[in-house]
Write an enzyme that holds these catalytic residues in place. Structure first.
Site, short mmCIF file in Angstrom:
data_model
loop_
_atom_site.label_atom_id
_atom_site.label_comp_id
_atom_site.label_asym_id
_atom_site.label_seq_id
_atom_site.Cartn_x
_atom_site.Cartn_y
_atom_site.Cartn_z
CB SER A 222 -0.96 -0.05 1.18
OG SER A 222 -2.01 0.89 1.03
CD GLU A 351 -5.17 -4.13 -4.15
OE1 GLU A 351 -5.31 -3.78 -2.96
OE2 GLU A 351 -4.07 -4.50 -4.61
CG HIS A 443 -5.50 -2.73 0.21
ND1 HIS A 443 -4.55 -2.55 -0.77
CD2 HIS A 443 -5.14 -1.88 1.22
CE1 HIS A 443 -3.68 -1.65 -0.39
NE2 HIS A 443 -4.00 -1.23 0.83
#
Length: 536
Positions: A222, A351, A443
Site C-alpha cells: 500500500s 483491492e 487489500h
C-alpha cells in the site's frame, strides 16, 4: 544545514531527498559496522556505527527493536530532513519497539503508544545469526495511507522469515502532516526522507547483523509500495537496494499545487498557516488530529481536490519536488532510471473490498457513489459504458469495487511493471486471487501469508485454525518472496509486453497472461500523472 543531515553532505543541497529514495549520507565515521559478539546468549550484542545494542534471542532468532537511525525530529529538527543519530557509549538495550510517529490513534491499534519518547525514527532487525555473513536482507516499509502506521504492528513480525535464512529489517517513518505536509520553509517528502535515512543505516550496519549490504530487497504494501515506487525513481537512492517488491502500489503522487492546498486546509484546522514559523510550536499530535478530521470529511473537498482523494480516503501522499522527486516514477522508470534494480510488483484481485468493508459493507454503497466512480475515475469518455461492456455479468456494486480497485491500486501496480520493463529493467508481475475470506482477495490480505503469520495474526481471515489451502499458499508465497530476495528470480517468467506473464496466487497458483485484461484496455492510455488541484 549540518553535515550530519542525511542526503545533503554527500549529494549536494539539491538532493534534499527523493520521494522515497534519497540516500542517507554516510556519517563522518565512514566505515560500515565494526563488529559483532556472540549470538549464543539470550541477549546477543551487535556493535553499530553509533554504538553497541543488545537484543533478545527469540525462537533462535536474534531480535533488536527500537534502534534509532536518526535523531528525534523535534525542537530545532522539527519538520526537517532526518539527522543522523549521535554516537553513544556503553550498551543500549534494544528490547522494545520505538514509539509510533504522531498520528490519529485508530480503534484497535496495537502500536506502541505508551512511550512518551520523541524518538520515532527507529529500525528493528531480526537475524538468524549475527555471526553469519552475506545473508540476503529484506527491508519492510509499512502502509497506512501515508497517515498512519508503525513497524510495531504484530503483523510485521519478521521472526518467521528470518528463520528461513534472511535478515529482516523494518523501520518507522513520519506520516501525516509531520511526514507529508507541504510546509513553506521545510523540505518536502520528509517521511520518504526518513526511509532513505533508514536505508542508509542498513547499508552501513547490516553486515554486523549477518546481512549483505549489496543484496538488499525493499518490500512494502500500500503506502509502503507507493514509497518503493518513489525510491525507484529517486536518483539518490540508486545504490541503497538491489531488488524491490511492491505490493499494491497506490495512486498517491500529488502536484505541488494540490499538496500546498491540502496543507493549508489541515493547518487551518489548528488555526495556523502551513509555514515553519507557524507550525513548529504546534504539538505534533494536534496536527495529526487535524489531518484525521480533514480525512474524515474529505468528500466535502471533492470539487477542490478531485474525486480520487475521496476514493483513497486520505489527503496525503508524496509530492513532485525539484529536490527530492523531480518526476513521477512512471516517467523515470520508463526512461531507464533504476533499470539495474529487479522489481516484483502486483496487487490483489479485490483491492477495494477492504475500503468498502471499513465503510460499512456493500449495503452502504449508494447509487450516487457508483455513478461518480464510473463517471469520474476511468480515463475514457464514457466510463460507465466501458465498464459495463467489459464486465457484463457484474452488477453495479461489483462494478464500483472494480473501478475503485483499478484506479487506486491495480492499474498503478501494472503500469509500474510496464514502465520498468520499457526502461530496460526486469519486472515480475503477480495478482493475489485467493478469495476464500469474508472480504475476498482484498487489500492487505496477502501480508499475513508473506510473513507466515496466518496462524497467529490472521486467524479471523483464514480460519482458526487456518484452512489447509491457505497454509499451503502462504508457504508458496514465502518461498517465492525469499527466492526473489536471494536470487532475484521468484520462479516465474519476467514480464514482457507481448505475452504479459503474471503469477496468480490462489488455491492452485498458476502462471499465465495477466488476468485483468478488460481493465487494462480501459486504462491503457492513462498517463498516471500526479494528482492535480482541481479548484481553489
Amino acid at each position: 544545514m549540518s553535515d550530519k543531515s542525511f542526503g545533503r553532505r554527500q549529494f549536494g543541497a539539491g538532493a534534499a531527498l527523493s520521494a522515497a529514495a534519497l540516500v542517507a549520507s554516510a556519517c563522518a565515521t565512514g566505515s560500515t559496522t565494526t563488529g559483532t559478539t556472540s549470538n549464543n546468549s539470550s541477549t546477543p550484542k551487535v556493535r553499530t556505527t553509533e554504538g553497541t545494542v543488545r537484543g533478545k534471542l527469540e525462537n533462535n532468532v536474534a531480535v533488536f527493536r527500537g534502534i534509532p537511525y536518526a535523531q528525534a525530529p523535534v525542537g530545532t529538527l522539527r519538520l526537517q530532513a532526518p539527522v543522523r543519530y549521535a554516537p553513544w557509549s556503553g550498551v543500549r538495550e534494544a528490547f522494545d519497539f520505538g514509539p509510533q510517529p504522531p498520528q490519529a490513534v485508530m480503534p484497535g491499534s496495537t502500536a506502541n503508544t505508551a512511550n512518551d519518547s520523541d524518538e520515532w525514527l527507529t529500525v528493528n532487525v531480526w537475524s538468524p545469526d549475527v555471526k553469519a555473513s552475506g545473508l540476503p536482507v529484506m527491508v519492510w516499509i509499512y502502509g497506512g495511507a501515508f497517515m498512519m502506521g508503525s513497524s510495531a504492528q504484530p503483523s510485521y513480525n519478521g521472526t518467521n522469515l528470518a528463520t528461513k535464512g534472511v535478515v529482516v529489517v523494518s523501520l518507522n517513518y513520519r506520516v501525516s502532516m509531520e511526514g507529508y505536509g507541504l510546509i513553506t520553509g521545510a523540505p518536502a517528502n520528509r517521511g520518504l526522507l526518513d526511509q532513505i535515512a533508514a536505508l542508509g543505516w542498513v547499508r552501513d550496519n547490516i553486515a554486523a547483523f549477518g546481512g549483505d549490504p549489496g543484496r538488499v530487497t525493499i518490500f512494502g504494501q500500500s503506502a509502503g509500495a507507493g514509497s518503493i515506487a518513489m525510491l525507484l525513481a529517486a536518483p539518490a537512492a540508486h545504490e541503497l537496494f538491489q531488488r524491490a517488491i511492491a505490493q499494491s502500489v497506490p495512486t498517491a503522487l500529488q502536484t505541488p499545487e494540490l499538496a500546498a492546498d491540502v496543507a493549508t486546509v489541515v493547518a487551518a484546522r489548528a488555526g495556523k498557516q502551513p509555514t515553519m514559523a507557524d507550525l513548529t510550536g504546534v504539538d505534533p499530535q494536534t496536527l495529526a488530529d487535524a489531518a484525521a478530521a480533514v480525512s474524515k470529511n474529505i468528500a466535502q473537498y471533492q470539487d477542490r481536490w478531485g474525486y480520487g482523494l475521496v476514493v483513497a480516503g486520505t489527503e496525503f501522499g508524496p509530492v513532485i519536488d525539484p529536490d527530492s522527486l523531480p518526476e513521477s516514477p512512471y516517467k523515470a522508470l520508463a526512461r531507464g532510471v533504476s533499470k539495474d534494480v529487479t522489481l516484483m510488483v502486483g496487487h490483489t484481485k479485490d483491492e477495494y473490498n477492504f475500503m468498502i468493508t471499513m465503510a460499512g459493507g456493500t449495503d452502504k454503497i449508494t447509487t450516487e457513489q457508483i455513478d461518480k466512480a464510473l463517471r469520474l475515475l476511468p480515463p475514457v469518455t464514457d466510463g460507465p459504458q466501458a465498464y459495463r461492456a467489459a464486465y457484463p455479468e457484474a452488477d453495479d456494486k461489483r462494478l464500483y469495487q472494480i473501478v475503485c480497485s483499478d484506479f487506486l491500486f491495480r492499474m498503478p501496480s501494472l503500469r509500474l511493471a510496464q514502465a520498468h520493463t520499457a526502461g530496460g529493467g526486469r519486472s515480475y508481475l503477480y495478482e493475489f486471487r485467493y478469495d476464500k475470506t469474508p472480504t475476498g482477495a482484498a487489500h492487505g490480505n496477502e501480508i499475513a501469508l508473506v510473513f507466515g503469520l496466518i496462524d497467529t495474526e490472521g486467524t479471523r481471515t483464514y480460519g482458526n485454525p487456518p484452512a489447509a489451502d491457505a497454509v499451503a499458499l502462504g508457504n508458496q508465497m514465502q518461498a517465492d518472496w525469499l527466492a526473489f530476495a536471494t536470487t532475484g528470480d521468484p520462479g516465474w517468467p519476467a514480464y514482457h509486453p507481448d505475452t504479459q506473464p503474471a503469477r496468480s496466487f490462489d488455491t492452485t497458483s498458476t502462471t499465465g497472461p495477466y488476468p485483468e485484461h478488460p481493465a487494462q484496455q480501459i486504462w491503457a492510455d492513462d498517463p498516471l500523472d500526479p494528482l492535480p488541484l482541481r479548484h481553489n
